[in-house]
Scaffold this active site. Structure first.
Site, PDB file in Angstrom:
ATOM      1  N   ASP A  13      57.530  63.228  32.337  1.00  0.00           N
ATOM      2  CA  ASP A  13      58.974  63.159  32.088  1.00  0.00           C
ATOM      3  C   ASP A  13      59.378  62.054  31.118  1.00  0.00           C
ATOM      4  O   ASP A  13      60.459  61.481  31.204  1.00  0.00           O
ATOM      5  CB  ASP A  13      59.748  62.988  33.418  1.00  0.00           C
ATOM      6  CG  ASP A  13      59.423  64.085  34.394  1.00  0.00           C
ATOM      7  OD1 ASP A  13      59.177  65.212  33.950  1.00  0.00           O
ATOM      8  OD2 ASP A  13      59.416  63.816  35.616  1.00  0.00           O
ATOM      9  N   LYS A  16      58.785  64.455  26.390  1.00  0.00           N
ATOM     10  CA  LYS A  16      57.893  65.250  25.524  1.00  0.00           C
ATOM     11  C   LYS A  16      58.646  66.400  24.862  1.00  0.00           C
ATOM     12  O   LYS A  16      58.463  66.663  23.672  1.00  0.00           O
ATOM     13  CB  LYS A  16      56.710  65.794  26.345  1.00  0.00           C
ATOM     14  CG  LYS A  16      55.793  64.696  26.856  1.00  0.00           C
ATOM     15  CD  LYS A  16      54.703  65.242  27.763  1.00  0.00           C
ATOM     16  CE  LYS A  16      55.213  65.769  29.081  1.00  0.00           C
ATOM     17  NZ  LYS A  16      55.771  64.750  29.986  1.00  0.00           N
ATOM     18  N   GLY A  40      58.477  70.387  33.190  1.00  0.00           N
ATOM     19  CA  GLY A  40      59.868  70.697  32.861  1.00  0.00           C
ATOM     20  C   GLY A  40      60.201  69.882  31.637  1.00  0.00           C
ATOM     21  O   GLY A  40      60.297  68.663  31.720  1.00  0.00           O
ATOM     22  N   HIS A  41      60.287  70.539  30.479  1.00  0.00           N
ATOM     23  CA  HIS A  41      60.498  69.830  29.210  1.00  0.00           C
ATOM     24  C   HIS A  41      61.900  70.141  28.696  1.00  0.00           C
ATOM     25  O   HIS A  41      62.227  71.287  28.424  1.00  0.00           O
ATOM     26  CB  HIS A  41      59.424  70.244  28.187  1.00  0.00           C
ATOM     27  CG  HIS A  41      58.037  69.839  28.596  1.00  0.00           C
ATOM     28  ND1 HIS A  41      56.912  70.120  27.876  1.00  0.00           N
ATOM     29  CD2 HIS A  41      57.611  69.122  29.669  1.00  0.00           C
ATOM     30  CE1 HIS A  41      55.846  69.617  28.487  1.00  0.00           C
ATOM     31  NE2 HIS A  41      56.249  69.018  29.588  1.00  0.00           N
ATOM     32  N   GLN A 221      52.768  66.790  31.689  1.00  0.00           N
ATOM     33  CA  GLN A 221      52.547  65.670  32.620  1.00  0.00           C
ATOM     34  C   GLN A 221      52.294  64.379  31.830  1.00  0.00           C
ATOM     35  O   GLN A 221      52.848  64.231  30.755  1.00  0.00           O
ATOM     36  CB  GLN A 221      51.388  65.990  33.584  1.00  0.00           C
ATOM     37  CG  GLN A 221      51.693  67.075  34.602  1.00  0.00           C
ATOM     38  CD  GLN A 221      51.661  68.495  34.069  1.00  0.00           C
ATOM     39  OE1 GLN A 221      50.704  68.893  33.456  1.00  0.00           O
ATOM     40  NE2 GLN A 221      52.697  69.281  34.313  1.00  0.00           N
TER      41      GLN A 221
HETATM   42  P1  GDP Z   1      59.363  65.724  29.578  1.00  0.00           P
HETATM   43  O1  GDP Z   1      58.844  66.369  30.812  1.00  0.00           O
HETATM   44  O2  GDP Z   1      58.473  64.631  29.088  1.00  0.00           O
HETATM   45  O3  GDP Z   1      59.708  66.702  28.483  1.00  0.00           O
HETATM   46  O4  GDP Z   1      60.733  65.008  29.989  1.00  0.00           O
HETATM   47  P2  GDP Z   1      61.905  65.660  30.900  1.00  0.00           P
HETATM   48  O5  GDP Z   1      62.639  66.643  30.094  1.00  0.00           O
HETATM   49  O6  GDP Z   1      61.379  66.089  32.217  1.00  0.00           O
HETATM   50  O7  GDP Z   1      62.778  64.363  31.204  1.00  0.00           O
HETATM   51  C1  GDP Z   1      63.316  63.571  30.195  1.00  0.00           C
HETATM   52  C2  GDP Z   1      64.843  63.514  30.391  1.00  0.00           C
HETATM   53  O8  GDP Z   1      65.370  62.491  29.602  1.00  0.00           O
HETATM   54  C3  GDP Z   1      65.542  64.788  29.948  1.00  0.00           C
HETATM   55  O9  GDP Z   1      66.676  64.965  30.746  1.00  0.00           O
HETATM   56  C4  GDP Z   1      65.938  64.462  28.517  1.00  0.00           C
HETATM   57  O10 GDP Z   1      67.068  65.218  28.084  1.00  0.00           O
HETATM   58  C5  GDP Z   1      66.282  63.007  28.638  1.00  0.00           C
HETATM   59  N1  GDP Z   1      66.069  62.178  27.432  1.00  0.00           N
HETATM   60  C6  GDP Z   1      65.072  62.241  26.510  1.00  0.00           C
HETATM   61  N2  GDP Z   1      65.178  61.229  25.626  1.00  0.00           N
HETATM   62  C7  GDP Z   1      66.260  60.510  26.002  1.00  0.00           C
HETATM   63  C8  GDP Z   1      66.873  59.310  25.512  1.00  0.00           C
HETATM   64  O11 GDP Z   1      66.444  58.680  24.558  1.00  0.00           O
HETATM   65  N3  GDP Z   1      67.967  58.841  26.207  1.00  0.00           N
HETATM   66  C9  GDP Z   1      68.472  59.491  27.283  1.00  0.00           C
HETATM   67  N4  GDP Z   1      69.528  58.963  27.889  1.00  0.00           N
HETATM   68  N5  GDP Z   1      67.927  60.613  27.772  1.00  0.00           N
HETATM   69  C10 GDP Z   1      66.831  61.101  27.150  1.00  0.00           C
HETATM   70  P1  IMO Z   2      56.228  67.105  32.816  1.00  0.00           P
HETATM   71  O1  IMO Z   2      55.375  67.917  31.873  1.00  0.00           O
HETATM   72  C1  IMO Z   2      56.393  64.587  36.355  1.00  0.00           C
HETATM   73  C2  IMO Z   2      53.484  65.421  39.523  1.00  0.00           C
HETATM   74  C3  IMO Z   2      54.053  65.924  40.836  1.00  0.00           C
HETATM   75  C4  IMO Z   2      53.016  65.377  41.803  1.00  0.00           C
HETATM   76  C5  IMO Z   2      51.713  65.528  41.032  1.00  0.00           C
HETATM   77  C6  IMO Z   2      50.926  66.803  41.362  1.00  0.00           C
HETATM   78  O2  IMO Z   2      57.605  67.615  32.968  1.00  0.00           O
HETATM   79  O3  IMO Z   2      56.156  65.667  32.482  1.00  0.00           O
HETATM   80  P2  IMO Z   2      51.317  69.367  40.780  1.00  0.00           P
HETATM   81  O4  IMO Z   2      52.479  70.269  41.061  1.00  0.00           O
HETATM   82  O5  IMO Z   2      51.009  69.242  39.326  1.00  0.00           O
HETATM   83  O6  IMO Z   2      50.107  69.711  41.597  1.00  0.00           O
HETATM   84  O7  IMO Z   2      51.793  67.919  41.314  1.00  0.00           O
HETATM   85  O8  IMO Z   2      52.074  65.556  39.654  1.00  0.00           O
HETATM   86  N1  IMO Z   2      53.899  66.210  38.328  1.00  0.00           N
HETATM   87  C7  IMO Z   2      54.800  65.803  37.448  1.00  0.00           C
HETATM   88  N2  IMO Z   2      55.592  64.709  37.426  1.00  0.00           N
HETATM   89  N3  IMO Z   2      56.443  65.453  35.326  1.00  0.00           N
HETATM   90  C8  IMO Z   2      55.641  66.538  35.316  1.00  0.00           C
HETATM   91  O9  IMO Z   2      55.551  67.363  34.254  1.00  0.00           O
HETATM   92  C9  IMO Z   2      54.805  66.776  36.428  1.00  0.00           C
HETATM   93  N4  IMO Z   2      53.920  67.745  36.759  1.00  0.00           N
HETATM   94  C10 IMO Z   2      53.362  67.377  37.905  1.00  0.00           C
HETATM   95  O10 IMO Z   2      55.336  65.424  41.084  1.00  0.00           O
HETATM   96  O11 IMO Z   2      53.230  63.998  41.998  1.00  0.00           O
HETATM   97 MG    MG Z   3      59.475  66.871  32.726  1.00  0.00          MG
END
Ligand code: GDP
Ligand code: IMO
Ligand code: MG
Length: 425
Positions: A13, A16, A40-41, A221
């Site tokens: 998170d 990415k 979840g991207h 991840q």
């Molecule tokens: P990922 O799994 O690495 O793609 O990241 P996620 O989408 O799960 O979580 C990142 C969250 O931070 C999302 O809600 C993005 O919209 C938000 N985000 C990304 N970059 C920034 C930033 O620079 N500032 C803020 N406030 N939010 C951001």
């Molecule tokens: P993105 O790509 C954050 C964590 C889960 C748990 C562990 C194992 O959005 O960054 P799993 O379901 O993979 O067997 O869970 O890994 N986990 C993540 N945490 N972002 C993710 O994906 C994750 N995918 C798995 O919360 O701790």
């Molecule tokens: Mg994510």
């Protein structure tokens, strides 16, 4: 030229989705190489939010070829739903989507077992998307693969055999077996939609690289969730790090030119497992609220804490990072001072990297640096940033021994300072 790998440098998170979306502008191909719908991207374009779980995050650019590679595990229901959403936006063109025949399928029994196990003592706190059991079947050499969707007979036989194999486990955990006929019918229906997209994805990626195209490899991840290098057993079941891009996409190490690691300028983790810099109570709540730190896949509140430099240095090393993308710096606006974990202490000894097994017991060593009060969401160059924000970024670069290629100052695509572009734009 060559592939650029984009990986999470923390516990997932990191942003990415946003960074891949930005760097894929003008690229020819984006490849998801590991994980499944546990990811979840998030992308925010013109204020509108899109979350991809399986589809590569370059998909909003209509000229970008999207590949789901052999290292991923695919829940066809999730994929068909995401394809439907792209279709509604007029962005789905079957010619630009490829699903690897060698990727493994996530089956209903995988989700059932994942959920039942996660209710037990010592649970990992998984996303309950069936990821662990699907990879277990893969390495156990009993998995059902995407290519099996091409033959009704093969699919029926393999689905039945796989379900029978999991039956004793489901019974022992007190769960209900998914029905063979319902699973078969629903997977055959999903197969109809996916069949035209299934092929030898590694060959397609290779052809792109040979043609001199700009190719992005999208990790899922993060480094500390990697099956080999992460905080085992509190990890996911795939190779999340840059090395995983080779096996996951079916390319060689010599095909990779750059590796960019994404890190928030603080830290978060979802699920259980060690997290040395975690903040509790009102401090943790304040960071969670400011950063909107709730899971993009499960909606779970993310655990929040200060930036952990030993963990970041470790991520630089195990991924061979050539650049950093530092995200969410806007979230720290308004803090009079910011804490940075520069090392750990354990039994009177100092550690600068991740120890084998004692991460739960280390004591973070903190240094405080001054904060800033100005909102920074409008900044588009380093010079636009307040002096202390700039100093914080430079400090991270020095400590990690890796230069920042991108700084993100807000969730929107526009709210970005691009310092270097992997394809020279
Ligand atoms: P990922 O799994 O690495 O793609 O990241 P996620 O989408 O799960 O979580 C990142 C969250 O931070 C999302 O809600 C993005 O919209 C938000 N985000 C990304 N970059 C920034 C930033 O620079 N500032 C803020 N406030 N939010 C951001
Ligand atoms: P993105 O790509 C954050 C964590 C889960 C748990 C562990 C194992 O959005 O960054 P799993 O379901 O993979 O067997 O869970 O890994 N986990 C993540 N945490 N972002 C993710 O994906 C994750 N995918 C798995 O919360 O701790
Ligand atoms: Mg994510």
């Amino acid at each position: 030229m060559g592939a650029t790998v984009i990986v999470g440098a923390q516990w997932g998170d990191e942003g990415k989705g946003k960074v891949v979306d930005i760097y894929s502008q003008g690229a020819q191909q984006v490849v998801r190489y590991a994980g499944g719908a546990n990811a979840g991207h998030t992308l925010v374009v013109d204020g509108e939010k899109v979350v991809f779980h399986l589809i590569p995050s370059g998909a909003l650019h209509r000229d970008v070829d999207c590949v789901l590679a052999q290292g991923t595990v695919i829940d066809p229901a999730v994929l068909v739903r995401e394809i439907g959403e792209l279709d509604k936006r007029g962005l789905f063109d079957p010619k630009r989507f490829t699903i690897a025949d060698r990727a493994h399928l996530v089956l209903p029994q995988h989700r059932v077992v994942d959920e039942l196990r996660d209710k037990q003592r010592g649970a990992l706190g998984t996303t309950k998307r069936g990821i662990g059991p699907a990879y277990e079947d893969k390495v156990g050499r009993v998995g059902v693969r995407v290519g099996d969707l091409l033959s009704t007979k093969k699919l029926e036989d393999k689905l039945t055999a796989n379900l029978e194999r999991w039956a004793p486990m489901i019974a022992a955990l007190g769960g209900t077996m998914p029905s063979v006929s319902e699973t078969r019918d629903s997977y055959l229906k999903l197969a109809e939609r996916l069949r035209p997209l299934i092929s030898d994805a590694a060959a397609r990626v290779s052809a792109s690289l040979r043609a001199g195209h700009d190719v992005l490899m999208e990790g899922a991840q993060g480094a500390l969730l990697d099956i080999d290098s992460g905080t085992y057993p509190f990890v996911t079941s795939s190779s999340t790090i840059a090395g995983g891009a080779c096996t996951g996409a079916g390319i060689g190490p010599t095909d990779i030119s750059n590796v960019i690691g994404i890190s928030k300028v603080y830290a978060t983790r979802v699920g259980n497992g060690p997290f040395p810099t975690e903040l509790f109570g009102t401090e943790g709540d304040a960071l969670r609220e400011a950063g909107g730190e709730f899971g993009a896949t499960t909606g779970r509140p993310r655990r929040c804490g200060w930036l952990d430099l030993p963990a970041l240095r470790y991520a630089v090393r195990i991924n061979g990072l050539t650049g950093l993308a530092l995200t969410k710096i806007d979230v720290l606006t308004g803090m009079s001072s910011i804490k940075l974990c520069t090392g750990y202490e354990l039994n009177g000894e100092r550690y600068d990297t991740i120890p084998y097994d004692d991460l739960d017991h280390v004591k973070p060593i903190y240094e405080e640096v001054p904060g800033w009060n100005e909102p920074i969401g409008h900044c588009r160059t380093m010079a636009d940033l307040p002096k202390n924000a700039r100093a914080y970024i430079e400090r991270i670069e020095r400590e990690a021994d890796c230069p920042a290629w991108l700084v993100s100052v807000g969730a929107d695509r526009e709210q970005t300072i691009v310092l270097r572009h992997p394809f020279g734009r």
